[in-house]
Write a protein that holds these residues in place. Structure first.
Motif, PDB file in Angstrom:
ATOM      1  N   UNK A 237       0.839  -1.190   0.000  1.00 54.21           N
ATOM      2  CA  UNK A 237       0.000   0.000   0.000  1.00 54.21           C
ATOM      3  C   UNK A 237       0.878   1.246   0.000  1.00 54.21           C
ATOM      4  N   UNK A 238       0.254   2.385  -0.300  1.00 56.75           N
ATOM      5  CA  UNK A 238       1.011   3.642  -0.374  1.00 56.75           C
ATOM      6  C   UNK A 238       1.630   4.006   0.968  1.00 56.75           C
ATOM      7  N   UNK A 239       1.001   3.579   2.084  1.00 54.20           N
ATOM      8  CA  UNK A 239       1.542   3.897   3.399  1.00 54.20           C
ATOM      9  C   UNK A 239       2.633   2.938   3.841  1.00 54.20           C
ATOM     10  N   UNK A 240       3.003   1.985   2.979  1.00 52.46           N
ATOM     11  CA  UNK A 240       4.091   1.070   3.277  1.00 52.46           C
ATOM     12  C   UNK A 240       3.663  -0.296   3.782  1.00 52.46           C
ATOM     13  N   UNK A 241       2.384  -0.465   4.120  1.00 50.15           N
ATOM     14  CA  UNK A 241       1.919  -1.773   4.592  1.00 50.15           C
ATOM     15  C   UNK A 241       1.961  -2.783   3.446  1.00 50.15           C
ATOM     16  N   UNK A 242       2.498  -3.975   3.739  1.00 51.82           N
ATOM     17  CA  UNK A 242       2.644  -5.018   2.717  1.00 51.82           C
ATOM     18  C   UNK A 242       2.188  -6.350   3.291  1.00 51.82           C
ATOM     19  N   UNK A 243       0.881  -6.637   3.245  1.00 54.50           N
ATOM     20  CA  UNK A 243       0.382  -7.909   3.793  1.00 54.50           C
ATOM     21  C   UNK A 243       1.017  -9.126   3.154  1.00 54.50           C
ATOM     22  N   UNK A 244       1.399  -9.004   1.888  1.00 50.44           N
ATOM     23  CA  UNK A 244       2.011 -10.146   1.209  1.00 50.44           C
ATOM     24  C   UNK A 244       3.332 -10.565   1.819  1.00 50.44           C
TER      25      UNK A 244
END
Length: 385
Positions: A237-244
């Motif tokens: 995501x743009x905020x840096x969150x990367x669930x993957x």
């Protein structure tokens, strides 16, 4: 009809478990072409949708594809089906009703040629509204990602060398199998950098090749592909969150994985990354290229794909175009057949002349002598007493 019920709210995950003759129970509003073709490939007896297969937002192709394949389609069964039906049990579909033995579980609308045609006609009337939303989303994405689109700012550094090389980006989308089959000679002769977008990595492996890089949110790619040694780029995501990244950590393959924060779709960032890192040409397989495909995807984010294609320009080549323009070079097998045909023609020409017949007889006698000598080498010798 009766069959084993298989439930899944994500159609692309459910298709991996479906067997021919099963009853697929899904929750998929506006069934798109890709989802429908994936279902048809698994040959279920019926598809039961708790939502509307055509909501009226735009004329989607999925319901027509299912009916043309002879698969029964029942719509608007309601969310309660996922609570009342257990995965693996046998259910019966009769008209628009679903039952277990004598127990009625749910009822919906059985789709046929007339109802699907009426739904598509009604959806076309609302197409102008979808085009307006598409234009608004396009402008919004352009403002939000102008640095990435114009200057490549935000693209991460990768280990895979792309500068000056051709890149093949594979998405598990429209006609990807046919496109990959057509491109096999191109892959063997040019050896491009192969980038699999999520499940596209599995498509590459199924075609007999190995992806150099896998890009996406890692929700539809197999464990086997992730463990194959490809460089992994996680769409964040743009905020840096990367669930993957959590899945990669659970599999133990997060070492060296890179996060790429960006809006839009994973196929967009794959194209932008290849372009930013200097790929000489980008060949796209299974990606979305027409307005119908953008709308059929059913996502507002598809506007980013439209802008991405404008950004890359002539460097991007659709695989369907390559399949028409690219011609395979003559293979070794074809050359051998040509040589044998030439020798056969020469032999016939020689045999038709007296001199040729004499030459053939001489060669035959010489060959017979060589065979006799070779046979004597392995024959048992008689020794005296």
């Amino acid at each position: 009809m009766s069959g084993v019920a298989r439930l899944g709210k994500r159609t692309k995950d459910l298709t991996k478990r479906l067997q021919p003759g099963d009853i697929a129970i899904i929750d998929h509003e506006d069934i798109d072409r890709v989802a429908a073709e994936a279902l048809v490939e698994r040959e279920p007896a019926a598809v039961l949708n708790v939502s509307a297969s055509t909501s009226g937002r735009y004329p989607n192709a999925g319901p027509r594809i299912l009916l043309d394949a002879g698969i029964a389609l029942v719509d608007s069964l309601g969310e309660a089906v996922f609570e009342d039906v257990r995965d693996g049990e046998t259910v019966t579909v009769a008209g628009g009703t679903v039952s277990r033995g004598e127990e009625l579980l749910a009822s919906g609308t059985r789709q046929d040629d007339e109802t699907v045609a009426a739904s598509l006609e009604a959806a076309r009337e609302g197409l102008s509204e979808q085009l307006e939303l598409f234009a608004e989303n396009t402008l919004e994405y352009m403002l939000r990602e102008r640095d990435l689109l114009l200057d490549g700012i935000g693209a991460p550094e990768v280990r895979t060398r792309l500068d000056g090389r051709a890149a093949l980006i594979v998405v598990r989308g429209y006609h990807y199998k046919e496109d990959l089959a057509t491109l096999k000679p191109f892959l063997r002769e040019n050896r491009p950098v192969i980038i699999g977008v999520d499940g596209g990595a599995d498509a590459v492996i199924e075609a007999g090749f190995h992806p150099d890089m896998i890009i996406g949110d890692m929700d539809s790619v197999s464990d086997r592909a992730l463990r194959g040694g490809s460089e992994l780029v996680v769409h964040a995501y743009r905020d840096g969150r990367a669930p993957g990244m959590e899945r990669l950590e659970a599999l133990g393959v997060d070492d060296g994985a890179i996060a790429f924060p960006a809006s839009g779709t994973s196929e967009d960032i794959a194209m932008l990354l290849a372009d930013e890192k200097g790929a000489s040409v980008i060949v796209a397989v299974g990606t979305h290229g027409t307005l119908e495909e953008f709308l059929d995807k059913g996502r507002a984010g598809m506007s980013s794909t439209f802008l991405t294609r404008l950004r890359i320009g002539s460097k991007l080549v659709d695989a369907k175009g390559v399949s028409r323009l690219y011609r395979q070079r003559i293979s070794t097998f074809q050359l051998v057949l040509l040589a044998l045909a030439g020798l056969a023609a020469l032999a016939v020409a020689l045999w038709a002349t007296p001199g040729g017949q004499a030459l053939v007889q001489i060669l035959g006698a010489r060959l017979d002598g060589v065979l006799s000598w070779f046979t004597m080498l392995f024959s048992p010798r008689v020794t005296g007493a």
